[in-house]
Design a protein around this motif. Structure first.
Motif, PDB file in Angstrom:
ATOM      1  N   LEU A  34     -65.049  -7.247  80.009  1.00 56.35           N
ATOM      2  CA  LEU A  34     -66.355  -6.609  79.842  1.00 56.35           C
ATOM      3  C   LEU A  34     -66.258  -5.116  79.569  1.00 56.35           C
ATOM      4  CD1 LEU A  34     -68.396  -8.350  82.674  1.00 56.35           C
ATOM      5  CD2 LEU A  34     -68.402  -8.863  80.247  1.00 56.35           C
ATOM      6  N   GLY A  35     -65.084  -4.559  79.714  1.00 53.71           N
ATOM      7  CA  GLY A  35     -64.926  -3.121  79.510  1.00 53.71           C
ATOM      8  C   GLY A  35     -65.480  -2.293  80.649  1.00 53.71           C
ATOM      9  N   ARG A  36     -65.729  -2.925  81.801  1.00 57.35           N
ATOM     10  CA  ARG A  36     -66.235  -2.191  82.977  1.00 57.35           C
ATOM     11  C   ARG A  36     -65.773  -2.927  84.226  1.00 57.35           C
ATOM     12  NH1 ARG A  36     -70.857  -5.059  84.617  1.00 57.35           N
ATOM     13  NH2 ARG A  36     -71.781  -6.406  83.015  1.00 57.35           N
ATOM     14  N   ASP A  37     -66.041  -2.343  85.386  1.00 61.17           N
ATOM     15  CA  ASP A  37     -65.581  -2.933  86.639  1.00 61.17           C
ATOM     16  C   ASP A  37     -66.263  -4.279  86.890  1.00 61.17           C
ATOM     17  OD1 ASP A  37     -64.003  -0.757  87.018  1.00 61.17           O
ATOM     18  OD2 ASP A  37     -65.439   0.295  88.308  1.00 61.17           O
ATOM     19  N   ARG A  38     -65.475  -5.197  87.419  1.00 56.77           N
ATOM     20  CA  ARG A  38     -65.999  -6.510  87.775  1.00 56.77           C
ATOM     21  C   ARG A  38     -66.700  -6.447  89.134  1.00 56.77           C
ATOM     22  NH1 ARG A  38     -66.407 -11.053  84.351  1.00 56.77           N
ATOM     23  NH2 ARG A  38     -64.683 -11.001  82.863  1.00 56.77           N
ATOM     24  N   LYS A  39     -67.763  -7.212  89.252  1.00 57.55           N
ATOM     25  CA  LYS A  39     -68.491  -7.257  90.519  1.00 57.55           C
ATOM     26  C   LYS A  39     -67.711  -8.059  91.555  1.00 57.55           C
ATOM     27  CE  LYS A  39     -73.083  -8.371  92.358  1.00 57.55           C
ATOM     28  NZ  LYS A  39     -74.436  -8.914  92.047  1.00 57.55           N
ATOM     29  N   TYR A  40     -66.968  -9.078  91.110  1.00 55.57           N
ATOM     30  CA  TYR A  40     -66.220  -9.942  92.024  1.00 55.57           C
ATOM     31  C   TYR A  40     -64.729  -9.857  91.695  1.00 55.57           C
ATOM     32  CZ  TYR A  40     -70.945 -11.860  92.258  1.00 55.57           C
ATOM     33  OH  TYR A  40     -72.294 -11.998  92.368  1.00 55.57           O
ATOM     34  N   GLU A  41     -63.915  -9.768  92.723  1.00 61.09           N
ATOM     35  CA  GLU A  41     -62.470  -9.695  92.542  1.00 61.09           C
ATOM     36  C   GLU A  41     -61.931 -11.037  92.022  1.00 61.09           C
ATOM     37  OE1 GLU A  41     -60.477  -7.088  92.862  1.00 61.09           O
ATOM     38  OE2 GLU A  41     -62.204  -5.821  93.350  1.00 61.09           O
ATOM     39  N   LEU A  59     -70.805 -21.250 100.132  1.00 64.57           N
ATOM     40  CA  LEU A  59     -70.542 -19.822 100.342  1.00 64.57           C
ATOM     41  C   LEU A  59     -71.717 -19.137 101.036  1.00 64.57           C
ATOM     42  CD1 LEU A  59     -68.889 -18.999  96.901  1.00 64.57           C
ATOM     43  CD2 LEU A  59     -67.756 -19.041  99.119  1.00 64.57           C
ATOM     44  N   VAL A  60     -72.930 -19.602 100.764  1.00 65.14           N
ATOM     45  CA  VAL A  60     -74.118 -19.006 101.388  1.00 65.14           C
ATOM     46  C   VAL A  60     -74.151 -19.306 102.886  1.00 65.14           C
ATOM     47  CG1 VAL A  60     -76.637 -19.107 101.518  1.00 65.14           C
ATOM     48  CG2 VAL A  60     -75.505 -18.958  99.301  1.00 65.14           C
ATOM     49  N   PHE A  61     -73.852 -20.568 103.232  1.00 65.45           N
ATOM     50  CA  PHE A  61     -74.048 -20.994 104.618  1.00 65.45           C
ATOM     51  C   PHE A  61     -72.789 -20.929 105.481  1.00 65.45           C
ATOM     52  CE2 PHE A  61     -77.570 -23.153 102.436  1.00 65.45           C
ATOM     53  CZ  PHE A  61     -78.629 -22.687 103.203  1.00 65.45           C
ATOM     54  N   SER A  62     -71.627 -20.752 104.873  1.00 64.89           N
ATOM     55  CA  SER A  62     -70.382 -20.700 105.653  1.00 64.89           C
ATOM     56  C   SER A  62     -69.847 -19.273 105.695  1.00 64.89           C
ATOM     57  CB  SER A  62     -69.337 -21.645 105.052  1.00 64.89           C
ATOM     58  OG  SER A  62     -68.105 -21.508 105.728  1.00 64.89           O
ATOM     59  N   THR A  63     -69.947 -18.648 106.849  1.00 63.43           N
ATOM     60  CA  THR A  63     -69.430 -17.288 107.014  1.00 63.43           C
ATOM     61  C   THR A  63     -67.914 -17.261 106.862  1.00 63.43           C
ATOM     62  OG1 THR A  63     -71.238 -16.809 108.543  1.00 63.43           O
ATOM     63  CG2 THR A  63     -69.365 -15.294 108.550  1.00 63.43           C
ATOM     64  N   GLU A  64     -67.238 -18.301 107.397  1.00 61.18           N
ATOM     65  CA  GLU A  64     -65.776 -18.325 107.367  1.00 61.18           C
ATOM     66  C   GLU A  64     -65.252 -18.402 105.927  1.00 61.18           C
ATOM     67  OE1 GLU A  64     -67.643 -20.241 109.178  1.00 61.18           O
ATOM     68  OE2 GLU A  64     -67.146 -19.844 111.279  1.00 61.18           O
ATOM     69  N   GLU A 122     -65.994 -15.057 104.085  1.00 61.64           N
ATOM     70  CA  GLU A 122     -65.096 -13.969 104.471  1.00 61.64           C
ATOM     71  C   GLU A 122     -63.682 -14.216 103.958  1.00 61.64           C
ATOM     72  OE1 GLU A 122     -65.368 -13.634 108.663  1.00 61.64           O
ATOM     73  OE2 GLU A 122     -67.278 -12.523 108.624  1.00 61.64           O
ATOM     74  N   PHE A 123     -63.245 -15.483 103.937  1.00 63.96           N
ATOM     75  CA  PHE A 123     -61.916 -15.782 103.418  1.00 63.96           C
ATOM     76  C   PHE A 123     -61.816 -15.398 101.947  1.00 63.96           C
ATOM     77  CE2 PHE A 123     -59.182 -18.738 101.075  1.00 63.96           C
ATOM     78  CZ  PHE A 123     -57.966 -18.520 101.707  1.00 63.96           C
ATOM     79  N   CYS A 124     -62.891 -15.625 101.200  1.00 59.54           N
ATOM     80  CA  CYS A 124     -62.907 -15.304  99.776  1.00 59.54           C
ATOM     81  C   CYS A 124     -63.271 -13.850  99.502  1.00 59.54           C
ATOM     82  CB  CYS A 124     -63.896 -16.221  99.046  1.00 59.54           C
ATOM     83  SG  CYS A 124     -63.477 -17.976  99.119  1.00 59.54           S
ATOM     84  N   TYR A 160     -68.312 -10.115 100.491  1.00 62.49           N
ATOM     85  CA  TYR A 160     -68.993  -9.441 101.598  1.00 62.49           C
ATOM     86  C   TYR A 160     -70.440  -9.084 101.267  1.00 62.49           C
ATOM     87  CZ  TYR A 160     -64.188  -8.988 103.255  1.00 62.49           C
ATOM     88  OH  TYR A 160     -62.905  -9.257 103.657  1.00 62.49           O
ATOM     89  N   ASP A 161     -70.661  -8.560 100.088  1.00 62.83           N
ATOM     90  CA  ASP A 161     -72.002  -8.085  99.744  1.00 62.83           C
ATOM     91  C   ASP A 161     -72.828  -9.135  99.008  1.00 62.83           C
ATOM     92  OD1 ASP A 161     -71.307  -5.604 100.826  1.00 62.83           O
ATOM     93  OD2 ASP A 161     -70.459  -4.930  98.914  1.00 62.83           O
ATOM     94  N   ASP A 162     -72.188  -9.901  98.169  1.00 56.39           N
ATOM     95  CA  ASP A 162     -72.915 -10.842  97.326  1.00 56.39           C
ATOM     96  C   ASP A 162     -71.966 -11.977  96.953  1.00 56.39           C
ATOM     97  OD1 ASP A 162     -74.868 -11.980  95.836  1.00 56.39           O
ATOM     98  OD2 ASP A 162     -74.611 -10.695  94.083  1.00 56.39           O
TER      99      ASP A 162
END
Length: 492
Positions: free
Chosen positions: A56-63, A89-94, A97-99, A102-104
């Motif tokens: 995209l020529g810019r920073d990625r939102k997700y690693e 991913l929405v309902f499992s905190t574990e 966090e493993f992935c 954090y923000d989205d």
């Protein structure tokens, strides 16, 4: 010949049973085990990283590591769609966090585009994990006792073909059955008892799916339908080592008409061996010092070209049954030989007994065969009980064959010997490996008609199998290298 897909209706009791099954597993413990013993970043090709962040020529939102981790967990936990993955991913905190979300978290369309855009890089990630997997299998083999039934199975190379069966219109059972019924009605109306309605239906069906011409009419798993076909290589333990999809260039080289689906399967499978095996072995030479000694395959790969190629590859023994369609009986001297290279009795054509290999000083390797009516006494002396002997020797007729003269008939092992009977059944492990791959819902019946997505899903499933080997080795549980279910149960 046809496979009627029985679609299972959703049942609330089945869903409850599935949830109850999760209580016997330890998904949170497995995630911790995965985080402690596997670093996906060490396997990601540099080209993959550069392509992802430069696209995209810019920073990625997700690693990149976060996205790949979530897609691998999707295969591990058999999550069928990216929509459900987003919900997990929405309902499992574990899991979130493993992935490292954090923000989205990504939505399902992001995952779908990712698989489509980077399926080639996902394949490279799978291939990057192969050398370490082979080394781990070699170390596990060294630790096994000499009398272990699994000893040295990692030096066997096994190859087979299969296919993904997507939900295209042509795979609807009504489409296939209606054509067969039409041919049956035609045969009845014309009183043509010689007409095979199944073969006639096959010739009338379109050669590829209307939605995607890469989904071909083919014969897979005992029936013909519309498949996206691929070849799989495993070792003797059933660990997937290579995946190769058959593209348009492969089919272009075999542009011919077939009378029956069985003929088509034989032709395609036979022609696929060299294009799959050769690049795999060439790449292995550059990345590892390990060498496979034995090759196992079914009779679809029987041809002089394939045996010559396997001999050039350096395989010491090749376990491939001969296909009767390729050759009839031959005669050398006054003895006939069947298609497997076994001498036949001149009286009733009974198979001679295999006595095993023998090699004297300054003599070529020979395989010894004795009269089918010969026996050995307690001292090992041979004598015959034939009423009409074809020789004056008390031991009965004996003959030798020289494998160097025909590698196809004598591929380093006798086909009716005890060694063949002991080793060849191990080919079933690739069938179990294919069954395990296809047990994943997104592989068993792909919802997407995009070949890129299907390739990405299969490679991600293969990656999860290789991770299973790495984790089992890390916790010193080599008996768990073939099944992730056991790891899910013991992880705490």
């Amino acid at each position: 010949m046809f496979c009627i897909n029985k679609l299972k209706q959703l049942n609330i009791f089945d869903q409850i049973a599935e949830l109850n099954g999760l209580t016997k597993k330890q998904p949170v413990g497995f995630i911790k085990l995965l985080g402690d013993n596997f670093d996906i970043e060490s396997f990601i090709p540099q080209s993959f990283t550069q392509k992802y962040y430069a696209n995209l020529g810019r920073d990625r939102k997700y690693e990149l590591t976060s996205v790949l981790s979530s897609l691998i967990l999707m295969q591990v936990f058999h999550i069928p769609t990216t929509v459900l993955l987003s919900l997990f991913l929405v309902f499992s905190t574990e899991i979130r966090e493993f992935c490292c979300f954090y923000d989205d978290i990504p939505d399902d369309s992001f995952f779908s585009r990712f698989k489509t855009d980077f399926e080639g890089d996902i394949a490279n990630l799978f291939n990057n994990m192969i050398p370490q997997t082979i080394d781990i299998c070699d170390e596990i083999n060294e630790s096994l006792p000499d009398d272990s039934p699994s000893k040295n199975l990692n030096s066997e190379l096994i190859y087979d073909t299969s296919g993904l069966k997507p939900r295209v219109k042509e795979n609807n059972p009504k489409t296939l059955v209606s054509e067969v019924n039409r041919m049956k009605s035609y045969a009845k109306a014309t009183k043509n008892k010689q007409l095979n309605p199944y073969a006639a239906a096959y010739k009338n069906m379109p050669k590829f799916a209307h939605a995607n011409n890469s989904i071909k009419l083919d014969f897979v798993n005992g029936h013909f339908g519309y498949f996206y076909k691929f070849g799989l290589i495993t070792n003797g333990w059933g660990i997937p080592l290579n995946l190769k999809f058959f593209d348009k260039y492969f089919y272009k080289n075999i542009d011919k008409e077939f009378e029956t689906p069985e003929d088509q399967k034989y032709c395609y499978d036979n022609a696929s061996l060299k294009p799959v095996i050769k690049p795999f072995l060439e790449t292995l030479k550059k990345t590892s010092n390990f060498k496979f000694k034995y090759f196992l395959g079914d009779s679809e790969f029987d041809s002089y070209d394939n045996f010559g190629f396997l001999q050039q590859c350096g395989f010491e023994k090749v376990f491939v049954p001969l296909n009767p369609r390729n050759q009839g009986t031959s005669k050398i001297g006054d003895l006939k030989y069947n298609v497997q290279g076994i001498p036949l009795c001149p009286l009733d054509e009974t198979l001679f007994k295999a006595e095993g290999p023998c090699k004297g000083k300054n003599r070529s390797l020979r395989f010894k065969f004795t009269c089918p009516k010969s026996h050995r006494d307690k001292k090992g002396k041979c004598y015959h009980t034939c009423e009409e002997p074809c020789t004056d020797k008390k031991s009965g007729r004996m003959t030798y064959v020289y494998p160097d003269k025909d590698f196809r008939l004598y591929p380093g092992v006798q086909r009716n010997s005890q060694e063949w009977d002991d080793e060849y059944p191990n080919r079933a492990c690739i069938e179990r490996s294919l069954s395990s791959l296809k047990s994943n819902p997104c592989i068993e019946s792909p919802r997407s008609l995009s070949t890129s997505t299907m390739r990405a899903d299969l490679f991600l499933t293969g990656i999860s199998k290789l991770i299973n080997v790495i984790l089992a080795y890390a916790i010193n549980k080599p008996e768990y290298i073939r099944g992730i279910t056991k790891l899910l149960k013991i992880a705490v």
